[in-house]
Design an enzyme around this catalytic site. Structure first.
Site, PDB file in Angstrom:
ATOM      1  N   CYS A 282       0.737  -1.300  -0.050  1.00 26.67           N
ATOM      2  CA  CYS A 282       0.047  -0.260   0.092  1.00 26.67           C
ATOM      3  C   CYS A 282       0.798   1.038   0.018  1.00 26.67           C
ATOM      4  O   CYS A 282       0.400   2.384  -0.379  1.00 26.67           O
ATOM      5  CB  CYS A 282      -1.009  -0.003   1.084  1.00 26.67           C
ATOM      6  SG  CYS A 282      -2.015  -1.470   1.155  1.00 26.67           S
TER       7      CYS A 282
ATOM      8  N   HIS B  88      -3.077   7.350   2.263  1.00 26.04           N
ATOM      9  CA  HIS B  88      -3.758   6.025   1.645  1.00 26.04           C
ATOM     10  C   HIS B  88      -5.134   5.685   2.109  1.00 26.04           C
ATOM     11  O   HIS B  88      -5.445   5.972   3.255  1.00 26.04           O
ATOM     12  CB  HIS B  88      -2.674   4.959   2.259  1.00 26.04           C
ATOM     13  CG  HIS B  88      -3.370   3.549   1.912  1.00 26.04           C
ATOM     14  ND1 HIS B  88      -3.540   3.094   0.697  1.00 26.04           N
ATOM     15  CD2 HIS B  88      -3.185   2.516   2.777  1.00 26.04           C
ATOM     16  CE1 HIS B  88      -4.220   1.834   0.987  1.00 26.04           C
ATOM     17  NE2 HIS B  88      -3.792   1.536   2.069  1.00 26.04           N
TER      18      HIS B  88
ATOM     19  N   ASN C 138      -9.882  -0.110  -0.410  1.00 28.11           N
ATOM     20  CA  ASN C 138      -8.489  -0.104  -0.218  1.00 28.11           C
ATOM     21  C   ASN C 138      -8.142  -0.610  -1.439  1.00 28.11           C
ATOM     22  O   ASN C 138      -8.191  -1.810  -1.838  1.00 28.11           O
ATOM     23  CB  ASN C 138      -8.148  -0.883   0.976  1.00 28.11           C
ATOM     24  CG  ASN C 138      -6.552  -0.896   0.985  1.00 28.11           C
ATOM     25  OD1 ASN C 138      -5.998  -0.310   0.404  1.00 28.11           O
ATOM     26  ND2 ASN C 138      -6.063  -1.307   2.202  1.00 28.11           N
TER      27      ASN C 138
HETATM   28  N1  COA Z   1     -18.688  -8.276   9.168  1.00 27.88           N
HETATM   29  C1  COA Z   1     -19.188  -8.367  10.580  1.00 27.88           C
HETATM   30  N2  COA Z   1     -18.542  -8.656  11.629  1.00 27.88           N
HETATM   31  C2  COA Z   1     -17.251  -8.806  11.242  1.00 27.88           C
HETATM   32  C3  COA Z   1     -16.934  -8.459   9.977  1.00 27.88           C
HETATM   33  C4  COA Z   1     -17.475  -8.218   9.038  1.00 27.88           C
HETATM   34  N3  COA Z   1     -17.226  -8.000   7.683  1.00 27.88           N
HETATM   35  N4  COA Z   1     -15.366  -8.719  10.028  1.00 27.88           N
HETATM   36  C5  COA Z   1     -15.034  -9.045  11.273  1.00 27.88           C
HETATM   37  N5  COA Z   1     -16.406  -9.007  12.116  1.00 27.88           N
HETATM   38  C6  COA Z   1     -16.217  -9.497  13.600  1.00 27.88           C
HETATM   39  C7  COA Z   1     -15.192 -10.110  14.040  1.00 27.88           C
HETATM   40  O1  COA Z   1     -15.445 -11.717  13.810  1.00 27.88           O
HETATM   41  C8  COA Z   1     -15.357  -9.824  15.654  1.00 27.88           C
HETATM   42  O2  COA Z   1     -16.106 -10.666  16.210  1.00 27.88           O
HETATM   43  P1  COA Z   1     -16.209 -10.916  17.649  1.00 27.88           P
HETATM   44  O3  COA Z   1     -15.922  -9.829  18.579  1.00 27.88           O
HETATM   45  O4  COA Z   1     -17.335 -11.759  17.854  1.00 27.88           O
HETATM   46  O5  COA Z   1     -14.786 -11.866  17.793  1.00 27.88           O
HETATM   47  C9  COA Z   1     -15.704  -8.379  15.627  1.00 27.88           C
HETATM   48  O6  COA Z   1     -16.392  -7.866  14.222  1.00 27.88           O
HETATM   49  C10 COA Z   1     -14.482  -7.290  15.761  1.00 27.88           C
HETATM   50  O7  COA Z   1     -13.396  -7.490  15.123  1.00 27.88           O
HETATM   51  P2  COA Z   1     -12.050  -6.671  14.957  1.00 27.88           P
HETATM   52  O8  COA Z   1     -11.379  -7.326  13.955  1.00 27.88           O
HETATM   53  O9  COA Z   1     -11.746  -6.544  16.203  1.00 27.88           O
HETATM   54  O10 COA Z   1     -12.933  -5.380  14.332  1.00 27.88           O
HETATM   55  P3  COA Z   1     -12.049  -4.156  13.829  1.00 27.88           P
HETATM   56  O11 COA Z   1     -12.735  -3.023  14.584  1.00 27.88           O
HETATM   57  O12 COA Z   1     -10.441  -4.109  14.242  1.00 27.88           O
HETATM   58  O13 COA Z   1     -12.431  -3.876  12.482  1.00 27.88           O
HETATM   59  C11 COA Z   1     -11.027  -4.055  10.500  1.00 27.88           C
HETATM   60  C12 COA Z   1     -11.759  -4.836  11.285  1.00 27.88           C
HETATM   61  C13 COA Z   1     -10.420  -5.072   9.490  1.00 27.88           C
HETATM   62  C14 COA Z   1     -12.048  -3.085   9.694  1.00 27.88           C
HETATM   63  C15 COA Z   1     -10.000  -3.310  11.089  1.00 27.88           C
HETATM   64  O14 COA Z   1      -9.164  -3.793  12.149  1.00 27.88           O
HETATM   65  C16 COA Z   1      -8.795  -2.460  10.121  1.00 27.88           C
HETATM   66  O15 COA Z   1      -9.398  -1.752   9.259  1.00 27.88           O
HETATM   67  N6  COA Z   1      -7.649  -2.846  10.256  1.00 27.88           N
HETATM   68  C17 COA Z   1      -6.571  -2.369   9.598  1.00 27.88           C
HETATM   69  C18 COA Z   1      -6.642  -2.857   8.052  1.00 27.88           C
HETATM   70  C19 COA Z   1      -6.050  -2.312   7.103  1.00 27.88           C
HETATM   71  O16 COA Z   1      -5.828  -0.958   6.954  1.00 27.88           O
HETATM   72  N7  COA Z   1      -5.120  -3.070   6.359  1.00 27.88           N
HETATM   73  C20 COA Z   1      -4.336  -2.612   5.374  1.00 27.88           C
HETATM   74  C21 COA Z   1      -3.290  -1.852   5.729  1.00 27.88           C
HETATM   75  S1  COA Z   1      -2.589  -1.206   4.234  1.00 27.88           S
END
Ligand code: COA
Length: 321
Positions: free
Chosen positions: A112, A248, A278
């Site tokens: 990225c 980004h 993204n």
């Molecule tokens: N729909 C519904 N629920 C979902 C889900 C979806 N698409 N994806 C995950 N969940 C659930 C998980 O299973 C978890 O459930 P639990 O509490 O029962 O275990 C809950 O939602 C929370 O998951 P979590 O991973 O802690 O959520 P989050 O607030 O961290 O959001 C992302 C997840 C991926 C959106 C976030 O972590 C993120 O954006 N991270 C950075 C990603 C990124 O930028 N990557 C590229 C870098 S360039």
């Protein structure tokens, strides 16, 4: 000698995949996706290759710059999803554009942060006098390496291409670039197969992006805060010298955290993650092109571009547009 952006271009594949479409594919909801990421939809290729998307964006950028393909003596192509193992996507783009002047063309892989790496490299080529006019490309077809049954990743990514034309000038356009990496984070964000590792998985179509989203999120927010400080200090600037943040586009919450650090009002932050998702290396040049074409970013304004991605890699560019 300095380098300056004189044209931008962007291209998104026609097919749009909305959050409601994803609700039919995995256990998720439009509301969850919007609340956690800010994403409403993403564009997905239907067989178009990465260099094909890049060609469309490049032709737009050349038109804005008032240049012909043969004016280009350097192509640097940032991608994680090249058409082929080789030739490079840069060489394939050179052929698509019909460039026969023997200029250099190569790919850069910094996920990225790829576009920032490519811009930093092209700037150095131009400053050293090795090149006069460069195409700097960020283009991806990430949909090919997304596991469409994994709700924690498939909601995040999209396809697209963004390109800038960078020309040698007497006045500074790119004020500074800052690129970094820390290779100890493979386990947090990676694709689980390649050519010399787990090739069988790749052949079977099981090579996918794997991510510990929560942990990536925390490192991204901290690291982007640090790169903002580094960039301002290197240029002896204050936060209010920045007109536009062009980040980004991974997650609206990460973007908002960086904007808060800069004390920038949201209207000075270019956001496309809601419409594009993204798009990895393509996200920054696509966001830049969007705000240039709709008239928000104007000549003479100061832009801070910043990115963070797999590796981990991170970087920024301060630009007088
Ligand atoms: N729909 C519904 N629920 C979902 C889900 C979806 N698409 N994806 C995950 N969940 C659930 C998980 O299973 C978890 O459930 P639990 O509490 O029962 O275990 C809950 O939602 C929370 O998951 P979590 O991973 O802690 O959520 P989050 O607030 O961290 O959001 C992302 C997840 C991926 C959106 C976030 O972590 C993120 O954006 N991270 C950075 C990603 C990124 O930028 N990557 C590229 C870098 S360039």
């Amino acid at each position: 000698m300095f380098s300056k952006i004189i044209g931008t271009g962007g291209y998104l594949p026609e097919k749009v995949l909305s959050n409601h479409d994803l609700e039919k594919m995995v256990d998720t909801s439009h509301q969850w996706i919007v609340e956690r990421t800010g994403i409403h939809q993403r564009h997905i290729t239907e067989g178009q290759t990465t260099s094909e998307l890049a060609e469309k964006a490049a032709r737009q950028a050349l038109e804005m710059a008032n240049k012909t393909p043969d004016d280009i003596d350097l192509i640097i192509f940032a991608t994680t999803t090249p058409d082929l193992v080789f030739p490079s996507s840069a060489c394939l783009l050179q052929r698509r554009l019909g460039i026969k002047n023997g200029g250099a063309a190569f790919d850069i892989q910094a996920v990225c942060t790829g576009f920032v790496y490519a811009l930093a490299t092209a700037d150095k080529f131009i400053r050293s006098g090795s090149s006069k006019c460069a195409l700097v490309v960020g283009a991806e077809t990430l949909s090919n390496i997304v596991d469409w049954s994994d709700r924690s990743t498939c909601i995040l990514f999209g396809d697209g291409a963004g390109v800038v034309v960078l020309e040698a000038t007497d006045e500074p356009g790119i004020l500074s670039t800052h690129i970094h990496a820390d290779g100890s984070y493979e386990d947090l964000l990676k694709v689980n197969a390649g050519i010399s590792q787990d090739y069988q998985r790749l052949k079977e179509g099981e090579a996918f992006i794997q991510m510990k989203g929560n942990e990536v999120f925390k490192v991204a927010v901290n690291t982007l805060g640090r790169i903002v400080d580094e960039t301002l200090a290197a240029n002896n600037m204050q936060r209010d010298d920045i007109d536009w943040l062009v980040p980004h586009q991974a997650n609206i919450r990460i973007i908002n955290a960086t904007a808060k650090k800069l004390k920038l009002p949201t209207e000075n932050v270019v956001v496309t993650v809601d419409q594009h998702g993204n798009t990895s290396g393509a996200s920054i040049p696509l966001a830049l092109d969007t705000a240039v074409r709709d008239g928000r970013i104007k000549k003479g304004e100061t832009l801070l571009l910043e990115g963070f991605g797999g590796g981990f890699t991170w970087g920024s560019a301060l630009i007088r547009f």
